[in-house]
Write an enzyme that holds these catalytic residues in place. Structure first.
Site, PDB file in Angstrom:
ATOM      1  N   TYR A  30     -13.092 -65.792  62.937  1.00  0.00           N
ATOM      2  CA  TYR A  30     -13.741 -65.428  61.557  1.00  0.00           C
ATOM      3  C   TYR A  30     -14.191 -64.188  61.830  1.00  0.00           C
ATOM      4  O   TYR A  30     -14.363 -63.285  61.116  1.00  0.00           O
ATOM      5  CB  TYR A  30     -14.642 -66.520  61.443  1.00  0.00           C
ATOM      6  CG  TYR A  30     -15.775 -66.247  60.434  1.00  0.00           C
ATOM      7  CD1 TYR A  30     -15.190 -66.457  59.026  1.00  0.00           C
ATOM      8  CD2 TYR A  30     -17.104 -66.036  60.208  1.00  0.00           C
ATOM      9  CE1 TYR A  30     -16.016 -66.206  57.732  1.00  0.00           C
ATOM     10  CE2 TYR A  30     -17.713 -65.455  59.266  1.00  0.00           C
ATOM     11  CZ  TYR A  30     -17.487 -65.854  58.078  1.00  0.00           C
ATOM     12  OH  TYR A  30     -18.209 -65.267  56.947  1.00  0.00           O
ATOM     13  N   SER A  90     -20.161 -60.583  58.035  1.00  0.00           N
ATOM     14  CA  SER A  90     -21.213 -61.558  58.399  1.00  0.00           C
ATOM     15  C   SER A  90     -21.577 -60.817  59.850  1.00  0.00           C
ATOM     16  O   SER A  90     -20.907 -60.054  60.642  1.00  0.00           O
ATOM     17  CB  SER A  90     -20.275 -62.787  58.872  1.00  0.00           C
ATOM     18  OG  SER A  90     -21.003 -63.576  59.954  1.00  0.00           O
TER      19      SER A  90
END
Length: 471
Positions: A351, A325
């Site tokens: 995350y 990401s």
């Protein structure tokens, strides 16, 4: 009537050309005038199959309806098109020579009505130019490239500034790609995709299935897996028995390891593994194994599954694709607090740090198993509108709106890394839109090889995974 006739010769068999084009929704990969195309008739294309094609025409997007009217395997395809004020009859013929090259002959008769009829003479050169570009694009799509793209200095400078790189994460970045084709078929090869019951994972599985790979969909919910299996088959056609499902809770180390062992037993050679499953949690909690949940699903699970699959991956000289990401650019790898127990918890940070760890692990794996013939690369799908983004980041989803990519755009690089000859020798890289990008931009976010080794050792010790005898 406007009549077009264009030809192109490609170094592919007539069978390959026919297989690629009979699913006419691939036109979005090679026709620069097409924004999006989809097959409306589920399953293998046949006479009567219908397609919806959105094109950029006269400064706006217009939807056209196509239907297959004739098919002769490896020889020709005929279609009829209907749209507002426009219709056509189009034929595509294939003729293979003794050298194995195929001449593709494209003919089309366009009829205009209503307001467009009055401008037919003026529109003729426009249609001819569009036809030339489309057929040239088809020739490029069927050309097998052997070299991966390299990042140019403008893109590199944009990455370094971060702000200038942001537009490339949107739909705009994907649409600017010169090559969007997936035409290298994968018969007899096995592809495993985690997180395959929706969004990017399902889109990855669907495209691999269209390339005729045997795909294994991994998910937590058996009902969702069954529904996803049917959607993948509706998209790809072919034999539904080539689409397998495996249920596993990847938050659980034992379940993940058991999944890997089952897969090795069923598939002694696995050609592609896509570690796509991931999640963002806004509350701090530990799994039964003692891992913070973001760490467990985004880093621990890929580690356990990949290490367990090493025998099947090395047997096939496989390619492993790890989904990361753009958020990782904002975070370092914090080795002394991987479970987020010593600072105030942030779901976004947890995350991003887990994804940072996965990219570092990707490079470590490339060094460890590269000589055994396994290729490891990580990728960023861009900013994609998926159910996960809507649920986890509703503000971001709402703010970005129509600028977000759809799942098929986000899936593109994962399919290219696993299927394209050009990606065969890519090793330890981080990709966005089929191009390698730097993994660290901000100070103190670069992960040293020694840190990656420490992370690998920690994961091995905490999960009980033994060192493989390879590498």
């Amino acid at each position: 009537m406007i009549r077009l006739h264009e030809t192109v010769r490609v170094a592919r068999s007539a069978a390959d050309c026919y297989r690629y084009l009979v699913d006419f929704s691939t036109c979005e990969q090679w026709d620069p005038g097409v924004y999006r195309a989809r097959k409306l008739t589920p399953g293998t294309p046949r006479i009567g199959s219908e397609f919806e094609v959105t094109v950029r025409m006269f400064g706006r997007r217009t939807t056209l309806s196509y239907a297959i009217t004739e098919l002769a395997e490896n020889t020709h395809i005929a279609l009829e098109m209907r749209g507002s004020g426009i219709s056509s009859v189009e034929t595509i013929r294939f003729e293979e020579n003794t050298a194995g090259e195929t001449t593709i002959d494209y003919r089309a008769d366009f009829s205009l009505s209503g307001a467009l009829r009055a401008s037919e003479i003026a529109m003729k050169p426009v249609f001819k130019r569009m036809g030339r570009k489309a057929v040239a694009g088809l020739g490029e799509a069927l050309t097998i490239r052997t070299e991966a793209p390299s990042q140019g200095w403008v893109s590199y400078a944009a990455d370094r500034s971060m702000l200038l790189a942001a537009p490339g994460f949107t739909e705009r970045g994907y649409l600017a790609l010169d090559d969007k084709a997936h035409s290298e078929f994968m018969d007899e090869r096995v592809v495993v995709i985690t997180g395959a019951t929706s969004g990017i994972g399902e889109a990855i599985a669907a495209e691999y299935a269209r390339l005729r790979a045997s795909v294994v969909l991994v998910g937590r919910d058996t009902d969702k897996l069954a529904a996803s299996r049917q959607r993948v088959h509706d998209f790809a056609g072919g034999d539904i028995e080539r689409i397998h499902t495996e249920q596993a809770d990847l938050l659980d180390v034992v379940a993940t390891r058991s999944l890997g062992e089952r897969l090795v037993e069923q598939f002694p050679e696995i050609d592609v593994l896509v570690n796509n499953a991931g999640a963002l949690f806004h509350e701090h909690a530990l799994t039964d194994d003692g891992f913070e949940r973001s760490l467990a699903i985004n880093l621990v699970a890929p580690f356990v599954l990949t290490e367990t699959l090493i025998p099947a991956l090395t047997a096939a000289e496989a390619r492993v694709v790890n989904m990361s990401s753009g958020g990782m650019y904002l975070q370092p790898l914090v080795l002394n607090d991987l479970n987020f127990e010593n600072e105030s918890f942030s779901g976004n940070k947890a995350y991003a740090r887990a994804k940072r760890g996965l990219v570092a692990l990707t490079r470590h794996w490339a060094r460890r198993y590269g000589e055994a013939g396994v290729n490891f690369n990580a990728m960023h799908p861009g900013w994609v509108a998926t159910p996960g983004v809507t649920e986890s980041l509703p503000g971001f989803d709402k703010a970005m709106g129509r600028l977000l990519r759809d799942a098929r755009m986000g899936a593109d690089t994962a399919v290219w890394l696993g299927s394209a000859r050009a990606a065969r020798h890519c090793q330890g890289e981080f990709f966005l839109d089929r191009t390698p990008h730097p993994t660290a931009v901000l100070p103190n976010t670069q992960v040293r090889p020694s840190d990656a080794q420490t992370l690998y050792g920690w994961l091995r010790n905490e999960t009980g995974i033994e060192v493989n005898g390879v590498g």
